[in-house]
Design a protein around this motif. Structure first.
Motif, short mmCIF file in Angstrom:
data_model
loop_
_atom_site.label_atom_id
_atom_site.label_comp_id
_atom_site.label_asym_id
_atom_site.label_seq_id
_atom_site.Cartn_x
_atom_site.Cartn_y
_atom_site.Cartn_z
N MET A 1 0.85 -1.21 0.00
CA MET A 1 0.00 0.00 0.00
C MET A 1 0.88 1.24 0.00
O MET A 1 1.88 1.31 0.69
N LEU A 2 0.46 2.25 -0.77
CA LEU A 2 1.18 3.52 -0.79
C LEU A 2 1.04 4.23 0.55
O LEU A 2 0.03 4.08 1.23
N LYS A 3 2.06 5.00 0.89
CA LYS A 3 1.93 5.80 2.09
C LYS A 3 1.31 7.16 1.71
O LYS A 3 1.87 7.90 0.92
N LEU A 4 0.15 7.44 2.24
CA LEU A 4 -0.56 8.66 1.87
C LEU A 4 -0.80 9.53 3.10
O LEU A 4 -0.87 9.02 4.21
N SER A 5 -0.95 10.83 2.85
CA SER A 5 -1.24 11.73 3.97
C SER A 5 -2.71 11.57 4.37
O SER A 5 -3.53 11.06 3.61
N LYS A 6 -3.01 12.06 5.57
CA LYS A 6 -4.39 12.01 6.07
C LYS A 6 -5.33 12.71 5.09
O LYS A 6 -6.41 12.23 4.77
N ASN A 7 -4.86 13.85 4.59
CA ASN A 7 -5.65 14.64 3.66
C ASN A 7 -5.94 13.88 2.36
O ASN A 7 -7.06 13.86 1.86
N GLU A 8 -4.90 13.25 1.84
CA GLU A 8 -5.07 12.47 0.61
C GLU A 8 -6.07 11.33 0.83
O GLU A 8 -6.94 11.06 0.01
N GLN A 9 -5.93 10.68 1.97
CA GLN A 9 -6.84 9.57 2.29
C GLN A 9 -8.29 10.06 2.40
O GLN A 9 -9.21 9.40 1.92
N ASP A 10 -8.46 11.23 3.01
CA ASP A 10 -9.82 11.77 3.14
C ASP A 10 -10.45 12.08 1.78
O ASP A 10 -11.64 11.86 1.58
N TYR A 11 -9.64 12.58 0.88
CA TYR A 11 -10.16 12.85 -0.47
C TYR A 11 -10.60 11.56 -1.16
O TYR A 11 -11.68 11.48 -1.72
N LEU A 12 -9.73 10.55 -1.11
CA LEU A 12 -10.07 9.29 -1.78
C LEU A 12 -11.34 8.67 -1.20
O LEU A 12 -12.21 8.19 -1.91
N LYS A 13 -11.42 8.76 0.13
CA LYS A 13 -12.61 8.21 0.80
C LYS A 13 -13.87 8.97 0.35
O LYS A 13 -14.89 8.36 0.03
N SER A 14 -13.77 10.30 0.31
CA SER A 14 -14.94 11.09 -0.07
C SER A 14 -15.36 10.81 -1.51
O SER A 14 -16.55 10.70 -1.80
N ILE A 15 -14.38 10.72 -2.41
CA ILE A 15 -14.72 10.45 -3.81
C ILE A 15 -15.40 9.09 -3.91
O ILE A 15 -16.41 8.93 -4.60
N TYR A 16 -14.86 8.13 -3.17
CA TYR A 16 -15.46 6.79 -3.20
C TYR A 16 -16.91 6.82 -2.71
O TYR A 16 -17.80 6.24 -3.32
N MET A 17 -17.12 7.53 -1.60
CA MET A 17 -18.48 7.62 -1.05
C MET A 17 -19.43 8.30 -2.04
O MET A 17 -20.56 7.87 -2.21
N ILE A 18 -18.96 9.38 -2.68
CA ILE A 18 -19.82 10.07 -3.65
C ILE A 18 -20.10 9.15 -4.84
O ILE A 18 -21.24 9.01 -5.27
N GLU A 19 -19.05 8.51 -5.34
CA GLU A 19 -19.23 7.60 -6.49
C GLU A 19 -20.27 6.52 -6.19
O GLU A 19 -21.02 6.10 -7.05
N ASN A 20 -20.28 6.07 -4.93
CA ASN A 20 -21.20 5.00 -4.58
C ASN A 20 -22.60 5.47 -4.23
O ASN A 20 -23.50 4.66 -4.06
N ASN A 21 -22.76 6.78 -4.07
CA ASN A 21 -24.09 7.31 -3.80
C ASN A 21 -24.76 7.86 -5.04
O ASN A 21 -25.98 7.97 -5.11
N GLU A 22 -23.96 8.27 -5.99
CA GLU A 22 -24.50 8.92 -7.18
C GLU A 22 -24.44 7.95 -8.34
O GLU A 22 -23.63 7.04 -8.36
N THR A 23 -25.28 8.19 -9.32
CA THR A 23 -25.26 7.31 -10.48
C THR A 23 -24.28 7.81 -11.54
O THR A 23 -23.93 7.10 -12.46
N LYS A 24 -23.83 9.08 -11.36
CA LYS A 24 -22.90 9.65 -12.33
C LYS A 24 -21.57 8.89 -12.35
O LYS A 24 -21.14 8.36 -11.35
N THR A 25 -20.91 8.89 -13.49
CA THR A 25 -19.65 8.18 -13.58
C THR A 25 -18.49 9.00 -13.02
O THR A 25 -17.63 8.47 -12.34
N ALA A 26 -18.47 10.30 -13.30
CA ALA A 26 -17.39 11.14 -12.76
C ALA A 26 -17.97 12.13 -11.75
O ALA A 26 -19.10 12.58 -11.87
#
Ligand SMILES: [Zn+2]
Length: 229
Positions: A1-26
């Motif tokens: 696993m890559l070593k990521l900052s807290k901030n980077e991890q929060d962004y990835l998590k948020s994008i994932y959550m949005i992707e899984n709640n919305e039907t949009k692709t991007a």
């Protein structure tokens, strides 16, 4: 696993959550900025950084989507969060209302090894205290302790780690995919076994496959005699 900052991890998590709640692709930068309560320019800057690390695909005016490795990172952080929440409630006696903020900090401080040890220690829980599903894939697997399914005990949960080709084709015929969490339900008189899959499906394992399926034990219950050197 890559070593990521807290901030980077929060962004990835948020994008994932949005992707899984919305039907949009991007996902739009605007939406990400809103979710993280930051300005659009600073979200754009971070997204470019994540794109450089190949964790997101980003095209101006098209929005953001996670790459394969971005998605793995996001799922790991979500697992870390939910495993910690479960630990705090089950083992330390927190109420479920108290655990979210603690888990927000702990999720970033945990290595994949720690998260998987905790997950195993808790008995591979399916959901966190709020009922959200905990990702069941393993992000850390080294030094796993395997036993054959035959050695597994009734009513305990195990992770299937290895299948022989004979076992694989048996499961293919049943249209079951692996790896999966299972629980041993019953050992029958003819030495076949009934196991229950994570999704509730019950499968008969015939005796001729007893040496063909390896499972991983809950870490806290490993018999030292079974440890592979
Ligand atoms: Zn939470």
């Amino acid at each position: 696993m890559l070593k990521l900052s807290k901030n980077e991890q929060d962004y990835l998590k948020s994008i994932y959550m949005i992707e899984n709640n919305e039907t949009k692709t991007a996902v739009s930068i605007h939406l990400i900025a809103k979710k993280l309560a930051v300005s659009s320019p600073s979200a754009t800057e971070m997204i470019k950084r994540l794109a450089k690390k190949e964790l997101v695909d980003y095209a101006p005016y098209h929005g953001v989507s996670l790459t394969n490795s971005g998605e793995i990172q996001a799922r790991f952080i979500i697992k870390s969060h939910r495993v910690w929440e479960t630990f705090l409630v089950d083992e330390l006696g927190y109420s479920s209302e108290e655990v979210h903020d603690e888990a927000e900090n702990l999720e970033h401080a945990s290595s994949p090894k720690m998260v998987e040890y905790l997950y195993a220690h808790l008995g591979y829980p399916e959901t966190d205290p709020h009922g959200s599903k905990i990702p069941s894939e393993l992000f850390w697997k080294k030094n796993r302790v395997e036993i054959t399914l035959k050695q597994a005990q009734k009513e305990k949960r195990y992770y299937i780690t290895t299948l022989s080709s004979k076992a694989k084709s048996y499961f293919q015929k049943l249209q079951v995919e692996f790896p999966h969490l299972i629980k041993v339900i019953e050992c029958l008189e003819d030495q076949s076994m009934l196991i229950k899959e994570d999704n509730g499906k019950i499968i008969l394992i015939p005796k001729f496959l007893e040496e063909d399926i390896y499972v991983m034990q809950r870490v806290g219950e490993v018999d030292p005699a079974l440890k592979r050197m």
